[in-house]
Design an enzyme around this catalytic site. Structure first.
Site, PDB file in Angstrom:
ATOM      1  CB  SER A 127     -21.700 -35.496  75.160  1.00  0.00           C
ATOM      2  OG  SER A 127     -20.549 -36.279  75.150  1.00  0.00           O
ATOM      3  CG  HIS A 144     -18.967 -33.499  79.119  1.00  0.00           C
ATOM      4  ND1 HIS A 144     -19.573 -34.700  79.434  1.00  0.00           N
ATOM      5  CD2 HIS A 144     -18.944 -33.436  77.762  1.00  0.00           C
ATOM      6  CE1 HIS A 144     -19.908 -35.329  78.318  1.00  0.00           C
ATOM      7  NE2 HIS A 144     -19.539 -34.583  77.286  1.00  0.00           N
ATOM      8  CG  ASP A 182     -20.305 -36.532  81.989  1.00  0.00           C
ATOM      9  OD1 ASP A 182     -19.360 -35.755  81.837  1.00  0.00           O
ATOM     10  OD2 ASP A 182     -21.145 -36.766  81.103  1.00  0.00           O
TER      11      ASP A 182
END
Length: 769
Positions: free
Chosen positions: A549, A222, A149
């Site tokens: 996600s 994220h 990620d």
């Protein structure tokens, strides 16, 4: 340059997407070579100081005296793949193609990044889960989750290692040093950290060190969010601005985490591939990747993330990818290789309601994370009443402060790439009191933390508000913010979640499953604003984000839970358990609905249904799949020897019986059936084999809900097992009923094996093409 070494076997090289200037046409590629031929060819040139890949690249440079710059090596691969990633000119590429041992060269492409309530909603806490995956002994296993990620914020409380045993001895990874990141940032929880940016730079990407870290440290938030969702610690009183308050925990909260940073913010296929191979070598048990491309239909032999995932599967690693956020349109699902768990996104039973009351008395419910006082009786402006062309979309420079100051501004999505919070920033800069965020697709209320009071409205409410504003000389509105509510009808499929059918492999239903992905609260970096805007000076420990996600790491963490209980299960067995135990009825006893239009969700949206970690830990039967089965599947797709060689070492010739197989014969836990629209009364028969992992002596009876327009026959109708791990097979025939015009293009049903409390269910999708 990194030389990778591990325990798989192969070839593969990577290079990335275009950089062209006046003097060069360099581009990055993933290159695969035949190990035997290359080793033999360059054995006389290779020494301790000159590895084989350097000899190969030097031979390309030497072969063309006019070449301005030599090839540039990015990464080399010597384990799962044999090859390298490099920047080559078109002449160098042609020279490479003529070399004995060359297999393939695929240009790199850029991909994009696609929980206080989740554990309770999934039944992991409280009475429902007391004997489930979160019960005592199941939590002591040292399962390692690899998160590919945007990195991680190592100091976050979610990644503290209090009470954890020493790092597993089998772990072979490391903690790489970089900007504001040192080996001491790792601990018994965060046991590995690596970063990869060669492909990103080769594609022309630039890393701005004022707002990014050249290390595994996360700047976007994220990666920190997804890592904590999968395996973050228990944290009491987690919340965002006081909403969603509760105890946050990852799905496998005692798991070890290894972070692999590949997004800067663009995510190069080369860097992702390299990170995946390194994670395999390091010894992860689960890989979670919340990223992907748009709905580009690329054969699996050209998809190097699918190839790397296959290597992971062969190493016993469960791999989950997000399905994408391009819904609600059909054929948009990505990451569809059958050995990958492809995850859709749906809601949980928590919401953040806000109510807007218009001057005509109409009221509509939306969503907001704002918790301040109500905005009462304020004028509403929109489009030309708010500024110049583009004001309807709140594009920078279009809002007139004189027209919007102290008012409510309507903002619609536009073709230009702007986030909701970026539109809100423009509204705040213009001096408005609040923003009305309009939706144009579906009834999703997946909001973002705006820098001013806001309300997000679904499509139907948005149309009604705009109609009122356009028909009234002095439109006004009042917004009341309700905070956090629980017990809402859920799950519902998010409208943004990408949908099937599967363009690459139409004989496999994708996505596979759905999981919580709307308004998910999880860890956030200490130096990143919740809106990710530089102008936003707020700082939080947890943030609420939506997307596939977010749903992907839920499933990855649950897979880690199941692996800790069933250490000998293959990735396919775990995947089967998750799929056949999934449910399709919501918490109000109704079929799961689709926020696209409140119609019923279908397997092309939710796959087998919503993940159920309790039932998946004891599924009764599993559909297991081996690497040989997947090679037979590739043969049934009519891939040639050189294409299949990208998955297995050496050139594999498909056997006659493999070529005679149907792709639908893959022992998959779902059924995708495709009829020719012009054919009449055609019968398609598939074979499946199930393994008993429930009660040693047990009998299962079949129950079928046939799709409209098709007839389904199962033989035998009863499966009687005498012991654990016994395998029994059955065949299922699908008959497309004769009719002039099919009522619909696709119809859906299910096949379920029932024994006592066990319900082993597979969705059926029938499509007329």
């Amino acid at each position: 340059m990194r030389i990778l070494n591990a325990a798989i076997m192969f070839l593969l090289l990577a290079l990335m997407a275009a950089i062209s200037t006046a003097s060069t046409d360099k581009q990055a590629y993933i290159v695969r070579m035949d190990k035997t031929k290359i080793t033999n060819t360059f054995s006389s040139l290779v020494s301790i100081t000159k590895p084989w890949h350097q000899a190969v690249l030097e031979s390309l440079a030497d072969g063309d005296e006019l070449e301005a710059t030599p090839p540039e090596l990015l990464y080399s691969y010597e384990t799962a793949l044999f090859g390298f990633a490099a920047k080559l000119s078109s002449k160098q590429l042609e020279s490479l193609k003529n070399m004995d041992g060359f297999m393939s060269a695929v240009p790199d492409k850029m991909l994009s990044l696609h929980t206080t309530r989740s554990p309770f909603f999934l039944g992991l806490t409280g009475k429902k889960g007391k004997n489930g995956p979160w019960s005592g002994s199941n939590l002591h296993s040292d399962v390692i989750i690899g998160v590919v990620d945007s990195g991680i914020w190592p100091e976050h409380v979610s990644f503290r290692d209090h009470g954890l045993s020493p790092v597993p001895e089998r772990w072979r990874g490391t903690c790489e040093k970089g900007t504001k990141f040192s080996p001491s940032n790792c601990n018994k929880k965060l046991i590995g950290a690596r970063y990869f940016y060669g492909g990103y730079l080769a594609a022309g990407g630039k890393i701005n060190e004022t707002n990014e870290y050249v290390s595994t440290r996360d700047a976007s938030g994220h990666g920190t969010h997804t890592a904590s969702t999968a395996g973050g610690n228990f944290v009491e009183q987690a919340n965002l601005f006081g909403v969603a308050n509760g105890s946050a925990a990852g799905m496998r909260y005692t798991a070890r985490i290894a972070a692999y940073k590949v997004c800067w913010p663009g995510c190069s296929t080369i860097d992702i591939l390299t990170a995946m191979i390194k994670a395999i070598e390091d010894g992860v048990d689960v890989l979670t990747l919340s990223l992907g491309s748009t709905s580009e239909a690329v054969p699996y032999w050209q998809d190097y993330l699918a190839i790397a995932s296959y290597f992971a599967f062969k190493s016993g690693i469960f791999v989950a990818f997000s399905a994408g956020n391009s819904g609600p349109w059909a054929y948009t699902v990505v990451n569809t290789a059958p050995w990958i768990m492809t995850v859709a996104a749906s809601t949980i039973d928590r919401s953040f309601p806000a109510i807007i009351k218009l001057g005509n008395g109409e009221t509509f419910e939306g969503s907001s994370f704002y918790t301040g006082k109500a905005l009462k009786g304020l004028p509403i402006v929109y489009g030309k009443t708010a500024g110049v062309t583009g004001a309807a979309h709140c594009i920078p420079g279009t809002l007139n402060p004189k027209l919007v100051k102290g008012k409510l501004v309507i903002c619609e999505p536009g073709d230009e790439y702007m986030t909701q919070t970026e539109r809100g920033e423009q509204v705040k800069l213009a001096g408005a009191a609040g923003i009305l965020v309009m939706s144009t697709v579906g009834e999703d209320l997946a909001n973002e933390p705006h820098v001013l009071p806001d309300i997000l409205l679904g499509t139907s409410s948005s149309k009604a508000v705009i109609k009122y504003v356009n028909s009234t000389k002095a439109p006004i509105g009042t917004i009341v913010f309700k905070g956090t509510t629980y017990g809402n009808r859920a799950p519902k499929l998010a409208a943004f979640s990408s949908r099937g059918p599967n363009l690459v492999g139409p004989d496999v239903i994708k996505p596979d499953i759905t999981a919580p992905g709307v308004d998910i609260l999880a860890a956030w970096p200490a130096e990143t604003s919740p809106s990710t805007l530089e102008s936003d000076k707020r700082r939080v420990s947890f943030n609420i984000v939506s997307g596939t996600s977010m749903s992907c790491p839920h499933v990855s963490g649950i897979a880690a839970l199941i692996k800790s209980k069933h250490k000998d299960w293959s990735p396919a067995a775990i995947k089967s358990a998750l799929m056949t135990a999934a449910y399709t009825i919501d918490n109000k006893g109704k079929p799961i609905s689709d926020l696209k239009s409140h119609a019923l969700a279908t397997p092309f949206g939710i796959g087998s249904g919503h993940v159920d970690p309790i039932k998946a830990s004891d599924p009764g039967l599993i559909y297991d799949i081996t690497a040989d089965d997947y090679i037979s599947y590739l043969c049934s797709l009519k891939y040639n020897e050189s294409q299949i060689a990208l998955f297995e070492e050496g050139f594999i010739e498909c056997k006659k019986e493999q070529l005679a197989m149907q792709p639908g014969d893959l022992n998959y836990p779902s059924f995708a059936v495709n009829f020719n629209r012009k054919a009449r009364n055609v019968t398609i028969t598939y074979k499946r084999t199930v393994t008993n992992v429930g009660i040693p002596k047990s009998t299962y009876k079949v129950s079928v809900e046939a799709p409209k327009g098709a007839y389904v026959i199962v033989r035998p109708k009863v499966l009687s097992f005498k012991k654990l791990n016994q395998k029994l097979s059955y065949k299922v025939s699908f008959i497309g009923l004769s009719r002039k015009k099919p009522v619909v293009n696709s119809a859906f049903g299910s096949l379920m094996w029932v024994s006592g409390n066990y319900r082993v269910k597979s969705p059926i999708a029938v499509t007329w093409k």
